[in-house]
Design a protein around this motif. Sequence first.
Motif, short mmCIF file in Angstrom:
data_model
loop_
_atom_site.label_atom_id
_atom_site.label_comp_id
_atom_site.label_asym_id
_atom_site.label_seq_id
_atom_site.Cartn_x
_atom_site.Cartn_y
_atom_site.Cartn_z
N ASP A 114 -12.71 -79.86 13.65
CA ASP A 114 -11.76 -79.58 14.73
C ASP A 114 -10.65 -78.66 14.24
O ASP A 114 -10.21 -77.76 14.96
CB ASP A 114 -11.17 -80.88 15.28
N TYR A 115 -10.19 -78.89 13.02
CA TYR A 115 -9.16 -78.04 12.43
C TYR A 115 -9.65 -76.59 12.32
O TYR A 115 -8.92 -75.66 12.65
CB TYR A 115 -8.74 -78.57 11.06
N ASP A 116 -10.88 -76.42 11.84
CA ASP A 116 -11.46 -75.07 11.74
C ASP A 116 -11.46 -74.37 13.10
O ASP A 116 -11.15 -73.19 13.21
CB ASP A 116 -12.90 -75.12 11.22
N LYS A 117 -11.82 -75.12 14.14
CA LYS A 117 -11.86 -74.55 15.49
C LYS A 117 -10.46 -74.14 15.94
O LYS A 117 -10.28 -73.09 16.56
CB LYS A 117 -12.48 -75.54 16.47
N LEU A 118 -9.45 -74.97 15.63
CA LEU A 118 -8.08 -74.63 15.99
C LEU A 118 -7.60 -73.38 15.25
O LEU A 118 -6.76 -72.63 15.74
CB LEU A 118 -7.13 -75.80 15.67
N GLN A 119 -8.16 -73.16 14.06
CA GLN A 119 -7.80 -71.99 13.27
C GLN A 119 -8.65 -70.77 13.62
O GLN A 119 -8.57 -69.74 12.97
CB GLN A 119 -7.94 -72.31 11.77
N ASN A 120 -9.51 -70.94 14.65
CA ASN A 120 -10.38 -69.86 15.12
C ASN A 120 -11.37 -69.35 14.07
O ASN A 120 -11.69 -68.17 14.04
CB ASN A 120 -9.57 -68.69 15.69
N PHE A 121 -11.83 -70.25 13.20
CA PHE A 121 -12.86 -69.86 12.25
C PHE A 121 -14.15 -69.64 13.03
O PHE A 121 -14.38 -70.25 14.07
CB PHE A 121 -13.08 -70.95 11.20
N SER A 122 -15.01 -68.80 12.52
CA SER A 122 -16.25 -68.51 13.23
C SER A 122 -17.36 -69.46 12.78
O SER A 122 -17.34 -69.97 11.66
CB SER A 122 -16.66 -67.05 13.01
N GLU A 123 -18.31 -69.65 13.68
CA GLU A 123 -19.46 -70.52 13.41
C GLU A 123 -20.30 -69.95 12.27
O GLU A 123 -20.39 -68.73 12.11
CB GLU A 123 -20.35 -70.63 14.66
N LYS A 124 -20.96 -70.82 11.53
CA LYS A 124 -21.88 -70.41 10.47
C LYS A 124 -23.08 -69.73 11.11
O LYS A 124 -23.70 -70.26 12.03
CB LYS A 124 -22.30 -71.65 9.68
N LYS A 125 -23.39 -68.57 10.64
CA LYS A 125 -24.57 -67.83 11.12
C LYS A 125 -25.76 -68.19 10.24
O LYS A 125 -25.63 -68.39 9.03
CB LYS A 125 -24.34 -66.32 11.05
#
Length: 170
Positions: A114-125
């Motif tokens: 959830d933290y990664d999403k809040l930081q706008n990190f991109s999904e693993k390709k």
Amino acid sequence: DLVLLPQSDGEHRTSKNSRVKVLNESDVASGKWTIHDVVMPQPGYDVKYPQHNIGNAVYKAFVEADSLSWNALCKKKGDYALPGGYRAILVLPTNMSYKWITYSDENEELSLTDYDKLQNFSEKKSEEHGAFTALQLTFRLPQSSYATMFMRELLKTETDLASLKEAKLT
């Protein structure tokens, strides 16, 4: 068997019992209800119990096996006074999707927190020539349902401590 009736918008009910229906043979024959509608009461003073052979006898035996008094449990006041509740015996996940991911680094995080999403990190390709393959599942379960139990049923594995030790997962 018992089912919970839907609650209308804005409707306030003082008792859970007003939302419970005891099914009879004609209800079952109507096809309106499925196994996914059946609920199991959690013992307490504000619940109905199944009216068939199992009904109160089984619940009473469970309570008394823990050295508790059925009468004390079912009173509105006292040390063990609990209102009780209802839990579905079988639920289906909703909004289910899956994705295959190929990757090379076995220590790499494949899902965003959830933290990664809040930081706008991109999904693993997914890597084109990854050495490993993972299946990522996404789904929703109702309140008081557990993803670990869904996964256990999906994978047909046991989750008790002895089975985990035997499989060397602890």
